[in-house]
Motif scaffolding. Structure first.
Motif, short mmCIF file in Angstrom:
data_model
loop_
_atom_site.label_atom_id
_atom_site.label_comp_id
_atom_site.label_asym_id
_atom_site.label_seq_id
_atom_site.Cartn_x
_atom_site.Cartn_y
_atom_site.Cartn_z
N HIS A 149 -3.01 15.31 80.54
CA HIS A 149 -2.81 15.43 81.99
C HIS A 149 -4.06 16.01 82.65
N TRP A 150 -4.66 17.01 82.00
CA TRP A 150 -5.88 17.60 82.57
C TRP A 150 -7.01 16.56 82.57
N LEU A 151 -7.15 15.82 81.48
CA LEU A 151 -8.22 14.82 81.41
C LEU A 151 -8.10 13.79 82.54
N ARG A 152 -6.88 13.42 82.84
CA ARG A 152 -6.67 12.38 83.84
C ARG A 152 -6.72 12.92 85.27
N TYR A 153 -6.15 14.11 85.49
CA TYR A 153 -6.02 14.60 86.88
C TYR A 153 -6.81 15.87 87.17
N ARG A 154 -7.41 16.47 86.13
CA ARG A 154 -8.13 17.75 86.29
C ARG A 154 -7.23 18.82 86.89
N GLN A 155 -5.98 18.84 86.44
CA GLN A 155 -5.00 19.80 86.95
C GLN A 155 -4.28 20.50 85.80
N HIS A 156 -4.03 21.80 86.00
CA HIS A 156 -3.16 22.55 85.08
C HIS A 156 -1.72 22.13 85.33
N ILE A 157 -0.93 22.11 84.27
CA ILE A 157 0.48 21.76 84.40
C ILE A 157 1.30 22.85 83.71
N ASN A 158 2.37 23.31 84.35
CA ASN A 158 3.14 24.44 83.83
C ASN A 158 4.16 24.07 82.76
N SER A 159 4.60 22.83 82.76
CA SER A 159 5.55 22.37 81.75
C SER A 159 5.46 20.86 81.63
N ILE A 217 15.67 14.69 76.25
CA ILE A 217 14.41 15.16 76.81
C ILE A 217 14.37 16.68 76.75
N ALA A 218 13.23 17.22 76.32
CA ALA A 218 13.04 18.67 76.28
C ALA A 218 11.93 19.05 77.26
N GLU A 219 12.16 20.12 78.01
CA GLU A 219 11.16 20.63 78.94
C GLU A 219 10.46 21.80 78.24
N ILE A 220 9.16 21.64 77.97
CA ILE A 220 8.41 22.61 77.20
C ILE A 220 7.37 23.31 78.09
N PRO A 221 7.41 24.64 78.20
CA PRO A 221 6.42 25.35 79.02
C PRO A 221 5.03 25.32 78.40
N THR A 242 0.56 25.94 73.98
CA THR A 242 1.94 26.39 74.20
C THR A 242 2.30 27.31 73.06
N ARG A 243 3.54 27.79 73.04
CA ARG A 243 3.95 28.69 71.96
C ARG A 243 5.27 28.21 71.36
N SER A 244 5.35 28.31 70.05
CA SER A 244 6.54 27.86 69.33
C SER A 244 7.75 28.71 69.67
N ASP A 245 8.88 28.04 69.89
CA ASP A 245 10.15 28.72 70.15
C ASP A 245 11.24 28.03 69.33
N PRO A 246 11.48 28.50 68.09
CA PRO A 246 12.48 27.87 67.24
C PRO A 246 13.90 28.33 67.50
N GLY A 247 14.12 29.10 68.57
CA GLY A 247 15.46 29.59 68.87
C GLY A 247 15.82 30.81 68.05
N PRO A 295 0.97 30.50 68.67
CA PRO A 295 0.33 29.54 69.56
C PRO A 295 0.11 28.18 68.90
N VAL A 296 0.28 27.14 69.68
CA VAL A 296 0.06 25.77 69.23
C VAL A 296 -0.93 25.12 70.20
N TRP A 297 -2.08 24.70 69.70
CA TRP A 297 -3.11 24.11 70.54
C TRP A 297 -3.22 22.61 70.27
N ALA A 298 -3.65 21.88 71.28
CA ALA A 298 -4.00 20.47 71.10
C ALA A 298 -5.28 20.20 71.88
N VAL A 299 -6.25 19.63 71.21
CA VAL A 299 -7.48 19.17 71.85
C VAL A 299 -7.38 17.65 71.97
N VAL A 300 -7.54 17.15 73.18
CA VAL A 300 -7.44 15.70 73.42
C VAL A 300 -8.77 15.23 73.99
N GLU A 301 -9.26 14.13 73.47
CA GLU A 301 -10.51 13.55 73.99
C GLU A 301 -10.39 12.04 74.08
#
Length: 371
Positions: free
Chosen positions: A21-31, A42-46, A62-67, A77-83
């Protein structure tokens, strides 16, 4: 009521969606919204943070939440680098970065399994045009240190955690609510079969089916072996095959009937005591006692057999298997109103390569009957 959460692949996927989403729109997204596929919801992930690394590359976290689960990945913490990617192949390429384990039996490939691959592929692919391609690198900054506290190495995964699972929902396997669900499943199976197979986790369930055991006779117990054995007796089950990884099932030989590592271990004590009783020399007993994992101890015994022509694996684990059967019978008897049960327990143990290497006498009989 215990709260379920989501498995690690879901958070990896969510981070990748946010980075794209950042690559396409240059915007932070909260979830972000993730289609879990299994189950179809569908799951809404912060999303904690998003940042551009370069014109063609972005990072999201984001951060893992296994309940409500005794899960060591909670809040990790869980990171993803997209290019953006130019080249041949899939439109979505997935790689494992720091903290993602490597499969030593598969040329060191990243331990990103089928469900995780499918989840990320399908959720990201629908966000791309026909000509766009991306490369995703999943990073678990704490993965290497957390992996030391898991049994990953026993199944051939080193240097990090696996993105494993068959579903996006993380059920609280260590809570009483989950035990109630397991007991309900046991009751249904016991109404149809008098011989059942208890498997602690997914590896056992998968291997049992591959060798020809009827899936309808398989019962997942997670770490609740004690209550499940007692319930099976009450429900009139006549035979139970305990089918599992040796590093888990050997705990029963020490009278440990809730096998979660947060509650009890005792594996090295169980192994070394059996080795000592069978006459293994003091030097090798010390090696067994100080082995970092049950798998390392088994490997030492295998090497000893290979180098000396001895038969320590069968001697030691054969004795452990018989002790598992006996302790299971005693455990059930201690919870039976008459003080004695007619239920027969046998066990089959496999190693990290998912190779069966020992069966108790009763286990051998039951396995032949079931396959």
């Amino acid at each position: 009521m215990s709260r379920s959460g989501y498995t690690l692949p879901v958070f990896a996927c969510a981070a990748a969606v946010a980075a794209l989403h950042w690559l396409r729109y240059r915007q932070h997204i909260n979830s972000v919204s993730i289609d879990l596929l299994e189950p179809a919801q569908i799951a809404e992930i912060p999303i904690d943070q998003v940042a551009g690394i370069s014109e063609n590359q972005a990072l999201a976290m984001t951060r893992s939440d296994p309940g409500d689960n005794l899960d060591l990945t909670k809040n990790t913490p869980v990171w993803a680098v997209v290019e953006w990617y130019v080249g041949d192949g899939e439109s979505v390429i997935i790689e494992g970065g720091e903290g993602i384990g490597k499969k030593i039996n598969d040329d060191g490939k990243a331990a990103i399994y089928t469900y995780a691959q499918r989840l990320i592929q399908e959720n990201l692919r629908k966000l791309l045009t026909e000509t766009e391609k991306i490369k995703i690198t999943i990073i678990l900054p704490e993965g290497r240190s957390l992996a030391i506290r898991t049994s990953n190495s026993a199944f051939g995964v080193v240097e990090g955690l696996s993105l494993l699972g068959t579903t996006g929902i993380s059920q609280p396997l260590s809570t009483p609510d989950q035990l109630a669900a397991f007991l309900a499943n046991l009751e249904e199976r016991a109404s149809r079969f008098k011989t059942l197979v208890f498997c602690i986790g997914e590896n056992g369930l998968d291997l049992a089916q591959k060798i020809g055991i009827n899936p309808a006779q398989l019962v997942k117990t997670a770490n609740w072996l004690g209550p499940m054995l007692v319930a099976a007796d009450v429900l009139g089950v006549q035979e139970i095959l305990l089918f599992g990884y040796h590093g888990k099932l050997m705990k029963l030989a020490g009278g440990i009937f809730h096998t979660h590592h947060h509650l009890a271990d005792g594996r090295r004590e169980i192994l070394t005591s059996h080795c000592a009783m069978l006459g293994l020399n003091a030097t090798d007993i010390q090696t067994i006692f100080h082995s970092p994992t049950a798998e390392a101890a088994l490997k030492h015994l295998k090497t000893l057999d290979l180098n000396t022509g001895s038969n320590w694996v069968n001697l030691v684990y054969g004795a452990i298997a018989e002790t598992i059967d006996n302790r299971s019978q005693v455990y059930i008897n201690s919870h039976n109103e008459q003080g004695k049960t007619s239920i027969a327990c046998g066990c089959v143990l496999f190693d990290r390569d998912r190779q069966i290497f020992v069966k108790s006498k009763t286990g051998c009989i039951l396995l032949e009957k079931l396959c």
